[in-house]
Design a protein around this motif. Structure first.
Motif, PDB file in Angstrom:
ATOM      1  N   SER A  21      28.989  34.734  42.916  1.00  0.00           N
ATOM      2  CA  SER A  21      27.787  35.528  42.197  1.00  0.00           C
ATOM      3  C   SER A  21      28.426  36.767  41.368  1.00  0.00           C
ATOM      4  N   ASP A  22      27.782  37.350  40.484  1.00  0.00           N
ATOM      5  CA  ASP A  22      28.025  38.470  39.820  1.00  0.00           C
ATOM      6  C   ASP A  22      27.900  39.594  41.157  1.00  0.00           C
ATOM      7  N   PHE A  23      29.150  40.452  40.759  1.00  0.00           N
ATOM      8  CA  PHE A  23      29.386  41.706  41.602  1.00  0.00           C
ATOM      9  C   PHE A  23      28.556  42.774  41.072  1.00  0.00           C
ATOM     10  N   ARG A  54      34.851  35.724  39.305  1.00  0.00           N
ATOM     11  CA  ARG A  54      33.969  34.759  39.812  1.00  0.00           C
ATOM     12  C   ARG A  54      34.904  33.416  40.248  1.00  0.00           C
ATOM     13  N   LEU A  55      35.851  33.143  39.189  1.00  0.00           N
ATOM     14  CA  LEU A  55      36.509  32.060  39.470  1.00  0.00           C
ATOM     15  C   LEU A  55      37.327  32.166  40.642  1.00  0.00           C
ATOM     16  N   ILE A  56      38.036  33.382  41.143  1.00  0.00           N
ATOM     17  CA  ILE A  56      38.758  33.643  42.183  1.00  0.00           C
ATOM     18  C   ILE A  56      37.879  33.216  43.525  1.00  0.00           C
ATOM     19  N   LYS A  57      36.712  33.963  43.363  1.00  0.00           N
ATOM     20  CA  LYS A  57      35.995  33.839  44.581  1.00  0.00           C
ATOM     21  C   LYS A  57      35.270  32.586  44.887  1.00  0.00           C
ATOM     22  N   GLY A  58      35.252  31.952  43.856  1.00  0.00           N
ATOM     23  CA  GLY A  58      34.807  30.393  43.855  1.00  0.00           C
ATOM     24  C   GLY A  58      35.856  29.528  44.079  1.00  0.00           C
ATOM     25  N   ASN A  59      36.955  30.103  44.812  1.00  0.00           N
ATOM     26  CA  ASN A  59      37.996  29.244  45.295  1.00  0.00           C
ATOM     27  C   ASN A  59      38.469  28.057  44.211  1.00  0.00           C
TER      28      ASN A  59
END
Length: 542
Positions: free
Chosen positions: A268-270, A287-292
């Motif tokens: 999600s957006d920070f 978001r791509l990093i946090k989305g693994n």
């Protein structure tokens, strides 16, 4: 006479058969490039152009490294003025005399230590520095800087200081050692570039090794409906061959696009990012990093640093955008628990001249600082020696004090944990030994990644004669050998040989004859599989 089927634009000979000469008039790679489907295209994500790099030998090594470390390269395009970014307070009088109209006054300093400061537009990095998440490497460049945007950008991508090289350090080894990426891609893209489409870093000897999609509506349709181009019912002539190849290439692109979009939608957006180009780029990769997603190398770009005139205002706006984006990026990553896994570093094609020009700006120069950001730096500080401001060359330029390839090597070996030998080959290290690592505060603790290439134990030569293509294999020991042929999409076309070879046996394969099927003119990949390992190499069928 040759008749034309106007319904399908297929050329037939007088007997109604496919005109084989027509196949010789087009090359698959050239055809893709002509249509813009190869060589640095883009897809759209959050209204930002995004290009996905296919695996290179370096990026394959990254994807297999035994850690989760990620590197983000921020390209300051145009040539960043390092002297007004990291201000040499220790020699301020010399600095001010060289820049009477564009100098940063002491009232605008953000003090880093007794010797250096940043200008106030970079105030959002003050806390990053204070938290020990920023380091600066002084005087990064190379001897006899070209002072050219295009040449400088190419040199920073291909690391070749001796000759014009149209390959990049990430793409070069893929084309030379791992051509089987066509049919053995990793589950997620090893590298992604945003805002700097088609950078030479990802170009290999054969092609650009990138997947691309230019229509965001088509991407959305695929993600929502899981629809792909139909490959059934296509004819066997040139028109159908071309159309099939294009649809296969596009479908393969869609596969990666789906992976990227899935990762994007898992997070999600920070919030808080500036609504400008760099802010949107940082937001997307966060978001791509946090989305693994699993991608380990990102390249993003902030342009506009070619400040020949009106530099004070233009440069301040750029530095403000940069500092805001970096600060918010690490706040975002920290909140998600990723900050210790992501290292960010800047790069630019050159610095600016030390002395100002007559247009309230600076001209093309040589060395510039490289800035690093991230929790893994384990403290703030400066690395290397600052250029001597009292010893100028080439009309007012400083001499670089740090080879840019040494900076690359340090990140590759000590952060991305790439084997030193592979790093040397990727950086064209021919100057007398490996580049010594800089002390940037991190290391791999003995963890390295390398890819064995057991197929090299086989002697195998590709030769061409009278429009025929031959593969000659000499076995070093008794072993089972299977040789398969793949098209550039990764589909197996034929098994060329499957047999036991005794030590010293010489196997000669006539590719067209062994394939037992019609082969279109163009590039292919053959793969040798043995009990000691696999090896692949590209060939051309004429």
């Amino acid at each position: 006479m040759c008749e034309t089927n106007h319904n399908q634009n297929i050329k037939l000979d007088k007997d109604g058969n496919c005109n084989t000469d027509d196949h010789k008039k087009w090359n698959r790679r050239s055809f893709l490039q002509a249509l813009g489907l190869a060589g640095g295209g883009s897809m759209m994500l959050a209204n930002t152009p995004l290009s996905v790099s296919r695996p290179s030998p370096l990026s394959i090594a990254l994807s297999q490294a035994q850690n989760d470390n990620i590197c983000v390269f921020v390209r300051l395009s145009g040539g960043n003025d390092g002297f007004n970014t990291i201000i040499p307070v220790y020699d301020y009088d010399v600095y001010a005399n060289a820049r009477p109209l564009i100098r940063i006054p002491p009232s605008e300093f953000i003090t880093l230590d007794d010797d250096f400061a940043m200008p106030k537009p970079m105030n959002k990095l003050e806390s990053v520095w204070g938290d020990g998440k920023m380091k600066v490497v002084h005087g990064v460049g190379y001897e006899d800087s070209s002072l050219s945007h295009f040449k400088g950008s190419d040199i920073y991508a291909n690391t070749n200081l001796r000759e014009d090289d149209r390959t990049g350090f990430m793409g070069r080894y893929f084309g030379e050692i791992y051509p089987d990426y066509f049919f053995n891609p990793p589950p997620s893209p090893p590298s992604i570039q945003i805002g700097s489409i088609g950078n030479l870093i990802f170009k290999g000897p054969e092609s650009d090794y990138s997947f691309a999609i230019s229509n965001p509506d088509r991407l959305l349709q695929i993600i929502e409906n899981e629809t792909f181009y139909d490959l059934e019912g296509l004819d066997e002539c040139t028109y159908g061959d071309r159309l099939r190849f294009l649809r296969e290439a596009t479908n393969t692109t869609f596969n990666y696009a789906e992976v990227i979009s899935a990762a994007y939608n898992r997070s999600s957006d920070f919030g808080g990012y500036l609504d400008d180009s760099l802010g949107r780029q940082f937001s997307i990769i966060s978001r791509l990093i946090k989305g693994n997603l699993g991608t380990k190398v990102f390249l993003i770009t902030l342009g506009g640093f070619d400040t020949h005139n009106n530099q004070p205002l233009r440069h301040q706006e750029l530095l403000n955008s940069f500092s805001e984006s970096v600060n918010n990026f690490y706040a975002d990553l920290t909140a998600a628990g990723w900050d210790d896994k992501v290292l960010t570093m800047t790069m630019s094609e050159f610095g600016r001249r030390f002395r100002e020009n007559g247009s309230l700006g600076t001209d093309h120069g040589t060395a510039a600082p490289t800035m690093f950001f991230g929790t893994a730096l384990n403290g703030n500080g400066f690395v290397g020696e600052h250029p001597d401001l009292n010893s100028l060359t080439r009309g007012g330029n400083v001499t670089n004090t740090m080879d840019f390839r040494r900076v690359y090597a340090s990140v590759m070996k000590d952060w991305l944990c790439i084997d030193e030998g592979m790093v040397g080959r990727a950086l064209l290290d021919t100057d007398g030994g490996p580049f010594e690592s800089l002390d940037l505060g991190f290391n791999c603790s003995g963890t390295t990644s390398n890819i064995p290439n057991d197929g090299e134990n086989l002697t195998h030569i590709v030769s061409y004669s009278d429009n025929q293509t031959y593969i000659n294999i000499v076995s070093p020991m008794t072993m089972h050998v299977e040789v398969s042929l793949y098209n550039v999409i990764g589909q197996q076309v034929a098994i060329l040989s499957n047999e036991m070879l005794m030590e010293g046996d010489d196997l000669v394969i006539d590719v067209k004859q062994a394939a037992s099927t019609r082969l279109s003119t163009g590039p292919y990949v053959y793969q040798i599989q043995t009990n000691i390992g696999n090896f692949s190499r590209s060939i051309v069928i004429s």
